[in-house]
Design a protein around this motif. Structure first.
Motif, PDB file in Angstrom:
ATOM      1  N   PHE A 113     -89.868 103.611  -4.589  1.00 31.67           N
ATOM      2  CA  PHE A 113     -88.457 103.956  -4.438  1.00 31.67           C
ATOM      3  C   PHE A 113     -87.828 103.234  -3.254  1.00 31.67           C
ATOM      4  O   PHE A 113     -86.631 102.893  -3.287  1.00 31.67           O
ATOM      5  N   SER A 114     -88.590 102.996  -2.202  1.00 33.59           N
ATOM      6  CA  SER A 114     -88.066 102.300  -1.017  1.00 33.59           C
ATOM      7  C   SER A 114     -87.653 100.873  -1.365  1.00 33.59           C
ATOM      8  O   SER A 114     -86.658 100.353  -0.836  1.00 33.59           O
TER       9      SER A 114
ATOM     10  N   ALA B 117     -84.341 101.248  -3.043  1.00 34.86           N
ATOM     11  CA  ALA B 117     -83.307 101.724  -2.116  1.00 34.86           C
ATOM     12  C   ALA B 117     -82.950 100.683  -1.067  1.00 34.86           C
ATOM     13  O   ALA B 117     -81.848 100.706  -0.493  1.00 34.86           O
TER      14      ALA B 117
ATOM     15  N   GLU C 171     -84.434 100.527   1.724  1.00 36.17           N
ATOM     16  CA  GLU C 171     -84.725 101.178   3.002  1.00 36.17           C
ATOM     17  C   GLU C 171     -85.968 102.050   2.854  1.00 36.17           C
ATOM     18  O   GLU C 171     -86.373 102.381   1.747  1.00 36.17           O
TER      19      GLU C 171
ATOM     20  N   LEU D 217     -88.024 105.163   2.577  1.00 28.08           N
ATOM     21  CA  LEU D 217     -87.824 106.567   2.213  1.00 28.08           C
ATOM     22  C   LEU D 217     -89.074 107.355   2.578  1.00 28.08           C
ATOM     23  O   LEU D 217     -90.195 106.871   2.407  1.00 28.08           O
TER      24      LEU D 217
ATOM     25  N   PHE E 193     -83.213 111.007  -4.491  1.00 26.20           N
ATOM     26  CA  PHE E 193     -82.875 109.587  -4.629  1.00 26.20           C
ATOM     27  C   PHE E 193     -82.860 109.192  -6.101  1.00 26.20           C
ATOM     28  O   PHE E 193     -81.932 108.516  -6.568  1.00 26.20           O
TER      29      PHE E 193
ATOM     30  N   SER F 274     -79.714 110.559  -7.912  1.00 25.44           N
ATOM     31  CA  SER F 274     -78.463 109.844  -7.621  1.00 25.44           C
ATOM     32  C   SER F 274     -78.459 108.449  -8.238  1.00 25.44           C
ATOM     33  O   SER F 274     -77.438 107.985  -8.742  1.00 25.44           O
ATOM     34  N   LYS F 275     -79.631 107.789  -8.217  1.00 25.28           N
ATOM     35  CA  LYS F 275     -79.717 106.438  -8.781  1.00 25.28           C
ATOM     36  C   LYS F 275     -79.528 106.472 -10.293  1.00 25.28           C
ATOM     37  O   LYS F 275     -78.812 105.631 -10.866  1.00 25.28           O
TER      38      LYS F 275
END
Length: 501
Positions: free
Chosen positions: A169-170, A173, A175, A177, A187, A190-191
């Motif tokens: 996921f990072s 994103a 960034e 996480l 996350f 929202s994605k």
């Protein structure tokens, strides 16, 4: 692609799985939890065996008359405004999908969990065509990012921990996480909401298709299937041709069996019924609904006395949770999208030209736990034996196995040779056995003893024990008191014989 999927050799895939401690512990923990949940849910329901038998009879009736029920379903679906396509192969299913997307000038696709779409590898085809495709089931989203196939039918990311998910996921994103499940789920939520709103087309699977109304029913626990089937203007449903059931009354049985067998739930969280595209007075739903009915090897099982019942499967995953082999090696060791006992049967029967996949049938203890767990009583353990038999009949066994079985046949068919072989084994094991166990990793033994101990020959064989027992009985019967008893019994038998005459 995942490491497991790149490896063609079953033994190598198994070796990788057995050396992955996290995988083995995670699979064992999760399947144990699912099995306990199933047991509690079925006990609470009561009469579980009666429900299983009812489910079996529904599937028997449906598959025995599949042409009739498919025709009825198609007529009713078309009457409701749906468009139906038939695909004989995975390649045809992909081409039909691409043709629809080209007509709609689609750029983005969202998908709900669908094993048949994994089977035809639609994601890969869409990506090659420059179309963005996003899995919206959380587990499927994770394995899509990891470029893997599902490790379990209903829990595809069973083999992944939260630290690994955080890394995946990072990257998306941009960034770092934290490995916190609440943050990671937030996350993903929202994605995926962005993708739902942007998607041109939604792709779903189909748990059950109702012949009497032309409706399709989707089961899910996250609600993503409902979003995929209502927000995009065009919906494509990929459906294995065997997913039919005759009536809504039959759905009641399946809706009782599937969630209890799969996760121990009384009822799946979301059950969505789709009956054609949206009407003029409806606010959501697709403007166009396309249903692709996929064969891809299924029709070859119709009329086959050994394998027709494999089409009864309702994809609950209960056989995986019960299987001692799956609990040790996970799903990727099976080599294709279907794993566990159902995968060990489906993989070779749907791909008869790929003989190397038949060896998966050897990854079974034939204990029958899969049959006991199956909510519609599919005899998978028998089918695994049938596959092995056909392997032998078609000369698909390897040289070592042929030589080994040939040698065993010659030894076992002659009592003198058999006795000598047992004696040789008893003597030979003294060099490798310790405290009644064989742990030496030498020769053919190492495939077994690398992960477990092998039993030793008994100090006295069964034949030797039987011979001694026979001698003791003869000695005992030779005693005076026993001779008298023996004589009296012979007289009684003789008198009964005279009366019967």
């Amino acid at each position: 692609m995942s490491e497991q999927r790149d490896m063609d050799d079953l033994k190598e895939r198994v070796r990788v799985a057995l050396n992955n401690d996290f995988l083995r512990n995670a699979v064992k923990f999760t399947t144990e939890k699912l099995r306990k949940g199933k047991q509690a849910a079925t006990d609470e329901l009561g009469n579980w065996e009666e429900w299983r038998e009812r489910g079996k009879q529904i599937r028997l009736q449906t598959i025995a008359h599949l042409d009739y029920y498919l025709s009825l379903f198609v007529d009713n679906l078309r009457a409701a405004g749906g468009k139906v396509h038939f695909a004989s192969t995975a390649e045809e299913a992909v081409q039909i999908s691409l043709k629809i997307m080209k007509a709609k000038q689609a750029k983005s696709v969202v998908k709900s969990k669908s094993m048949v779409s994994e089977e035809v590898q639609i994601n890969q085809a869409l990506e090659e065509a420059g179309i963005e495709v996003v899995e919206t089931d959380l587990g499927e989203y994770i394995i899509q990012l990891a470029n893997e196939t599902p490790s379990h039918i209903i829990i595809p990311a069973i083999h992944r921990n939260r630290n690994q998910v955080a890394e995946l996921f990072s990257e998306v994103a941009g960034e770092k996480l934290p490995a916190d499940t609440t943050v990671l789920a937030g996350f993903a939520r929202s994605k995926l909401r962005e993708k739902f709103l942007q998607a041109d087309i939604g792709i779903t699977g189909c748990n059950f298709a109702i012949a009497e109304s032309g409706s399709m029913v989707l089961f899910s626990n996250e609600g993503n299937a409902r979003m995929v089937s209502t927000l995009p203007k065009t919906q494509i449903t990929m459906m294995g041709m065997e997913r039919i059931i005759p009536s809504w009354e039959d759905l009641e049985v399946m809706a009782t069996l599937l969630p209890r067998a799969a996760t121990g739930q009384k009822l799946t969280v979301y059950m969505s019924a789709i009956h054609g595209p949206k009407r003029n007075d409806e606010v959501d739903g697709p403007e166009e609904l396309h249903v692709i009915i996929i064969d891809n090897g299924r029709s070859h099982q119709l009329g086959d006395p050994d394998f027709q019942e494999v089409l009864h499967c309702i994809r609950c995953g209960a056989c995986l949770n019960a299987c001692p082999v799956y609990r040790h090696i996970g799903g990727h060791a099976y080599g294709w999208v279907y794993s566990g006992p159902i995968g060990a049967v489906l993989t070779p029967v749907l791909n008869p030209d790929k003989g190397e996949w038949r060896e998966v049938a050897n990854a079974s203890s034939l204990c029958g736990a899969c049959y006991e767990a199956c909510p519609v009583k599919i005899p998978l353990h028998d089918m695994l034996v049938y596959i092995r038999r056909r392997n032998v009949e078609e000369k698909r066994t390897d040289v070592i196995e042929k030589l080994g079985m040939s040698a065993f046949g010659k030894i076992a068919s002659n009592h003198k040779r058999f006795r000598l072989a047992v004696k040789a084994g008893q003597l030979g094991q003294k060099f490798i056995a310790r405290k009644g166990k064989i742990t030496a990793k030498v020769g053919p033994l190492k495939n077994w003893t690398t992960y477990r101990v092998a039993p030793t020959f008994a100090q006295r064989s069964f034949r030797e024990s039987w011979r001694q027992l026979d001698q003791e009985l003869k000695q005992e019967m030779s005693l005076p008191q026993n001779q008298e008893i023996r004589q009296r019994m012979q007289e009684i038998i003789a008198k009964r014989g005279e009366k019967s005459e």
